[in-house]
Design a protein around this motif. Structure first.
Motif, PDB file in Angstrom:
ATOM      1  N   TYR A   1      10.841   1.395  -0.421  1.00 56.78           N
ATOM      2  CA  TYR A   1      11.286   0.234   0.339  1.00 56.78           C
ATOM      3  C   TYR A   1       9.964  -0.390   0.597  1.00 56.78           C
ATOM      4  CZ  TYR A   1      16.121   1.670   0.230  1.00 56.78           C
ATOM      5  OH  TYR A   1      17.506   1.997  -0.026  1.00 56.78           O
ATOM      6  N   TYR A   2       9.311  -0.044   1.341  1.00 52.59           N
ATOM      7  CA  TYR A   2       8.232  -0.992   2.006  1.00 52.59           C
ATOM      8  C   TYR A   2       6.933  -1.283   1.061  1.00 52.59           C
ATOM      9  CZ  TYR A   2       5.943  -2.982   5.734  1.00 52.59           C
ATOM     10  OH  TYR A   2       5.167  -3.891   6.720  1.00 52.59           O
TER      11      TYR A   2
ATOM     12  N   TYR B   1      -1.109   3.035   8.665  1.00 56.98           N
ATOM     13  CA  TYR B   1      -0.492   3.073   9.758  1.00 56.98           C
ATOM     14  C   TYR B   1       1.217   3.270   9.893  1.00 56.98           C
ATOM     15  CZ  TYR B   1       0.517   2.460  14.785  1.00 56.98           C
ATOM     16  OH  TYR B   1       1.026   2.500  15.907  1.00 56.98           O
ATOM     17  N   ARG B   2       1.877   2.329   9.186  1.00 55.27           N
ATOM     18  CA  ARG B   2       2.965   2.245   9.238  1.00 55.27           C
ATOM     19  C   ARG B   2       3.714   3.616   8.188  1.00 55.27           C
ATOM     20  NH1 ARG B   2       2.569  -3.404   9.892  1.00 55.27           N
ATOM     21  NH2 ARG B   2       1.764  -3.708   7.921  1.00 55.27           N
TER      22      ARG B   2
ATOM     23  N   LEU C   1      19.914   2.293  12.173  1.00 51.01           N
ATOM     24  CA  LEU C   1      18.736   2.619  11.121  1.00 51.01           C
ATOM     25  C   LEU C   1      17.616   3.220  11.863  1.00 51.01           C
ATOM     26  CD1 LEU C   1      17.498   1.858   8.445  1.00 51.01           C
ATOM     27  CD2 LEU C   1      16.775  -0.084   9.417  1.00 51.01           C
TER      28      LEU C   1
ATOM     29  N   LYS D   1      17.119  -2.544   2.305  1.00 51.21           N
ATOM     30  CA  LYS D   1      15.670  -2.685   2.185  1.00 51.21           C
ATOM     31  C   LYS D   1      15.044  -3.781   3.058  1.00 51.21           C
ATOM     32  CE  LYS D   1      12.362  -3.686  -1.092  1.00 51.21           C
ATOM     33  NZ  LYS D   1      11.836  -4.182  -2.289  1.00 51.21           N
TER      34      LYS D   1
ATOM     35  N   GLU E   1      16.487  -4.720   5.926  1.00 54.24           N
ATOM     36  CA  GLU E   1      16.487  -4.335   7.410  1.00 54.24           C
ATOM     37  C   GLU E   1      15.358  -3.306   7.474  1.00 54.24           C
ATOM     38  OE1 GLU E   1      20.867  -4.472   8.545  1.00 54.24           O
ATOM     39  OE2 GLU E   1      20.613  -3.171   6.827  1.00 54.24           O
ATOM     40  N   TYR E   2      15.042  -2.396   6.597  1.00 57.38           N
ATOM     41  CA  TYR E   2      13.910  -1.515   6.750  1.00 57.38           C
ATOM     42  C   TYR E   2      12.702  -2.147   7.022  1.00 57.38           C
ATOM     43  CZ  TYR E   2      11.208   2.621   6.108  1.00 57.38           C
ATOM     44  OH  TYR E   2      10.468   3.964   6.005  1.00 57.38           O
ATOM     45  N   ASN E   3      12.482  -3.093   6.137  1.00 65.43           N
ATOM     46  CA  ASN E   3      11.051  -3.798   5.914  1.00 65.43           C
ATOM     47  C   ASN E   3      11.007  -4.505   7.390  1.00 65.43           C
ATOM     48  OD1 ASN E   3      10.868  -2.485   3.724  1.00 65.43           O
ATOM     49  ND2 ASN E   3      10.780  -4.311   2.410  1.00 65.43           N
ATOM     50  N   LYS E   4      12.038  -5.192   7.873  1.00 63.89           N
ATOM     51  CA  LYS E   4      11.713  -6.207   8.990  1.00 63.89           C
ATOM     52  C   LYS E   4      11.602  -5.165  10.329  1.00 63.89           C
ATOM     53  CE  LYS E   4      15.126  -9.115  11.265  1.00 63.89           C
ATOM     54  NZ  LYS E   4      16.421  -9.308  11.464  1.00 63.89           N
ATOM     55  N   LEU E   5      12.037  -4.002  10.106  1.00 63.16           N
ATOM     56  CA  LEU E   5      11.866  -3.202  11.129  1.00 63.16           C
ATOM     57  C   LEU E   5      10.377  -2.584  11.157  1.00 63.16           C
ATOM     58  CD1 LEU E   5      13.676  -1.733  13.247  1.00 63.16           C
ATOM     59  CD2 LEU E   5      13.751   0.000  11.842  1.00 63.16           C
ATOM     60  N   PHE E   6       9.803  -2.467  10.140  1.00 63.81           N
ATOM     61  CA  PHE E   6       8.401  -1.694   9.798  1.00 63.81           C
ATOM     62  C   PHE E   6       7.476  -2.983   9.848  1.00 63.81           C
ATOM     63  CE2 PHE E   6      10.120   2.318   8.962  1.00 63.81           C
ATOM     64  CZ  PHE E   6       9.306   3.252   9.191  1.00 63.81           C
ATOM     65  N   ASP E   7       7.957  -4.377   9.658  1.00 63.11           N
ATOM     66  CA  ASP E   7       6.870  -5.285   9.883  1.00 63.11           C
ATOM     67  C   ASP E   7       6.670  -5.496  11.380  1.00 63.11           C
ATOM     68  OD1 ASP E   7       8.095  -7.551   7.334  1.00 63.11           O
ATOM     69  OD2 ASP E   7       6.568  -6.004   7.400  1.00 63.11           O
ATOM     70  N   ARG E   8       7.380  -4.983  12.092  1.00 63.97           N
ATOM     71  CA  ARG E   8       7.142  -5.119  13.430  1.00 63.97           C
ATOM     72  C   ARG E   8       6.261  -4.318  14.256  1.00 63.97           C
ATOM     73  NH1 ARG E   8      12.869  -5.912  14.216  1.00 63.97           N
ATOM     74  NH2 ARG E   8      12.813  -4.439  16.046  1.00 63.97           N
ATOM     75  N   ILE E   9       5.847  -3.069  13.155  1.00 63.15           N
ATOM     76  CA  ILE E   9       4.998  -2.147  13.726  1.00 63.15           C
ATOM     77  C   ILE E   9       3.469  -2.343  13.357  1.00 63.15           C
ATOM     78  CG2 ILE E   9       4.272   0.230  13.456  1.00 63.15           C
ATOM     79  CD1 ILE E   9       7.308   0.917  12.595  1.00 63.15           C
ATOM     80  N   SER E  10       2.616  -2.338  14.199  1.00 57.03           N
ATOM     81  CA  SER E  10       0.982  -2.924  14.062  1.00 57.03           C
ATOM     82  C   SER E  10       0.243  -1.802  14.737  1.00 57.03           C
ATOM     83  CB  SER E  10       0.822  -4.341  14.112  1.00 57.03           C
ATOM     84  OG  SER E  10       1.560  -5.161  13.609  1.00 57.03           O
ATOM     85  N   PRO E  11      -0.962  -1.553  14.232  1.00 59.32           N
ATOM     86  CA  PRO E  11      -1.871  -0.642  15.108  1.00 59.32           C
ATOM     87  C   PRO E  11      -2.417  -1.355  16.446  1.00 59.32           C
ATOM     88  CG  PRO E  11      -2.588  -0.861  12.790  1.00 59.32           C
ATOM     89  CD  PRO E  11      -1.490  -1.860  13.019  1.00 59.32           C
TER      90      PRO E  11
ATOM     91  N   GLU F   1      -1.937   6.844  14.736  1.00 56.92           N
ATOM     92  CA  GLU F   1      -3.224   6.166  14.893  1.00 56.92           C
ATOM     93  C   GLU F   1      -4.352   7.126  14.440  1.00 56.92           C
ATOM     94  OE1 GLU F   1      -2.939   2.389  17.327  1.00 56.92           O
ATOM     95  OE2 GLU F   1      -4.341   3.402  16.033  1.00 56.92           O
TER      96      GLU F   1
END
Lengths: 160, 358
Positions: free
Chosen positions: A115-116, A18-19, A96, B2, B4-14, A32
């Motif tokens: 990165y992720y 999803y991300r 960002l 990296k 900051e990027y990951n922290k941002l995307f960690d907050r995104i969930s289905p 989604e």
């Protein structure tokens, strides 16, 4: 694939897929749909996977294809208000977010995988089927763009 | 960065639960399993006959009412020329058998018929032409503010090696809409001997609304398709043709972006390998691969081919920015925007300089 296997892969990788889709198409509705389509394909595929890591790479590959296909339709290209869906917690994060929203998909997907998902350049090259040199140069370009944006906004480039 | 990027995307969930998500997938899978997987080998003669009858009937009705569909079509499309491309090669009757095979596949749905005419392939790309013929009583005609009809589909090889897909409307004539779909693979996953899997998902058009809205359209018209067609690539794939470049024409340049400003860098065009759907340019440069540290990446300036009739064949690079290999060689792979007759190409123009080819 059995229902139990599907359930297990969904709990393992749904968030990541999803991300990744969000990073590519930059809106939650399409992300989604793409995530659902990717897992549907996984459930229906006759592929035999030797490890769950291969399933992850396969899902990423399919997600990129589905995202590319979706963006081919010109009217969808306008749905890019990425920062509507995530709230920034500080000003630097706002920059960002703006950067990610502006980044072309061919760059954002590589940055996300690097990165992720923490794939190496070589692994990204295999997954995306583009030469390692291209992966490297695109990553550099993406980071240069971010550096420029940060400097323009008065921030230092530390940590890029 | 990296972190900051990951922290941002960690907050995104289905948003939905996994249970709900699984249930939706299983429901869709069940529906798909009920549909017969349609293979190229199945005879469709009866359907074809019905299509011919339907087409003839539609033409008659159109003539009787004197309705100028094309006029209406043009008015809707006037700001959307990128969706309506004129591939004269196809219109003049491309010989599918030369670089692929002619197909005669016809599938009927509630409100339209889908006809697949042929496939062309080279080592890395495949190109399929198909049309959609709407039923005469279906509301298919041009509508003010509506997007053009588009087929949402994907084409892959059976081993899922395709890396890009492109679908475009070529022509609209009455109730008949002709499209092409092109997809590209890689040298490591050749198309030859593979099977192309075409998944036609749905036909769609609508009135777009602004990006501030969650919904894509304020009005939408959708026709489901959910058709999978397998096309074995069991025809001969032609070898790429190496085009000769005279020594006097070899000097050209590439573009390096320095601080986002284009800078010309000298290069020699060593070789062009041309196939019906794609091309590889090989340049020799003095540039070593300094990849990540300096971030050097180069691109081609505007380029296109010209055929013997003076027709311009535009191309799309599929890796726009390229780094040099260790020996200074740079390879640019491009997709042609329409299939070409290899014998007909007489020059390539790069950054305004025209290079003759034999």
């Amino acid at each position: 694939m059995t229902e139990n296997e599907l359930e297990s892969y969904i709990s393992l990788y749904r968030g990541n897929i999803y991300r990744l889709a969000i990073s590519y198409v930059k809106n939650k509705e399409d992300a989604e749909d793409i995530t659902q389509e990717a897992f549907l394909k996984l459930y229906m595929t006759k592929e035999i996977f030797v490890s769950s890591e291969n399933v992850r790479a396969w899902l990423i590959r399919v997600t990129i294809n589905l995202s590319k296909n979706l963006l081919k339709t010109s009217w969808r290209k306008k749905r890019t208000e990425f920062n509507e869906y995530i709230s920034a917690q500080n000003e630097r994060e706002e920059v960002l977010l703006e950067f990610i929203g502006q980044l072309k998909p061919k760059y954002s997907v590589l940055l996300h995988l690097y990165y992720y998902e923490e794939y190496s350049v070589k692994e990204i090259s295999v997954i995306c089927r583009i030469p390692s040199a291209t992966v490297r140069t695109r990553l550099v370009r993406a980071r240069n763009q971010l550096k420029e944006l940060l400097l323009k906004e008065g921030y230092n480039e530390k940590g890029i | 960065m990296k972190k900051e990027y990951n922290k941002l995307f960690d907050r995104i969930s289905p948003q939905s639960s996994n249970e709900e998500f699984i249930s939706q997938i299983l429901g869709k899978a069940e529906k798909m399993k009920k549909k017969n997987r349609i293979s190229i080998k199945k005879p469709v003669v009866a359907v074809f006959a019905a299509v011919l009858t339907l087409t003839a009937a539609t033409v008659t009705v159109g003539a009787a009412t004197g309705w100028d569909f094309n006029g209406g079509f043009d008015s809707v499309f006037k700001n959307r020329s990128e969706q309506y491309i004129n591939t004269s090669v196809y219109q003049s009757g491309f010989d599918f058998e030369k670089y692929g095979k002619e197909l005669d596949l016809h599938y009927t749905f509630d409100d339209y018929t889908l006809n697949i005419h042929g496939v062309i392939a080279d080592k890395s790309s495949a190109y399929v032409v198909y049309d959609v013929i709407f039923d005469k009583d279906y509301d298919y005609g041009a509508k003010e503010n509506y997007t053009p009809w588009d087929m949402i589909m994907i084409m892959e090889t059976a081993d899922r090696a395709m890396i890009s897909n492109d679908n475009k409307l070529i022509k609209a004539d009455g109730n008949k809409f002709t499209f092409y779909h092109m997809a590209t693979s890689t040298k490591e996953n050749p198309i030859e001997g593979n099977t192309l899997v075409l998944e036609f998902m749905r036909l769609e058009r609508g009135i777009e609304q602004g990006i501030k809205y969650d919904e894509l359209y304020s009005e939408v018209q959708t026709l489901n398709c959910e058709l999978t067609v397998e096309i074995p690539v069991d025809f001969d794939i032609s070898e790429p043709v190496s085009l000769n470049i005279s020594d006097s024409d070899k000097k050209t340049y590439l573009i390096d972006y320095v601080n986002n400003e284009p800078v010309k860098v000298e290069a020699e065009l060593e070789k062009i390998e041309l196939s019906p759907l794609s091309c590889e340019f090989v340049f020799m440069t003095d540039i070593a691969d300094d990849g990540l540290e300096k971030g050097e990446a180069y691109t081609l300036d505007d380029f296109f081919f010209t055929d013997k009739n003076g027709e311009i064949i535009s191309c799309t690079p599929y890796d726009y920015l390229i780094g040099a290999e260790e020996n200074g060689i740079m390879r640019f792979n491009v997709n042609l925007n329409q299939p070409i007759e290899l014998d007909e190409i007489c020059s390539v123009t790069i950054g305004g300089a025209t290079i003759s080819i034999e």
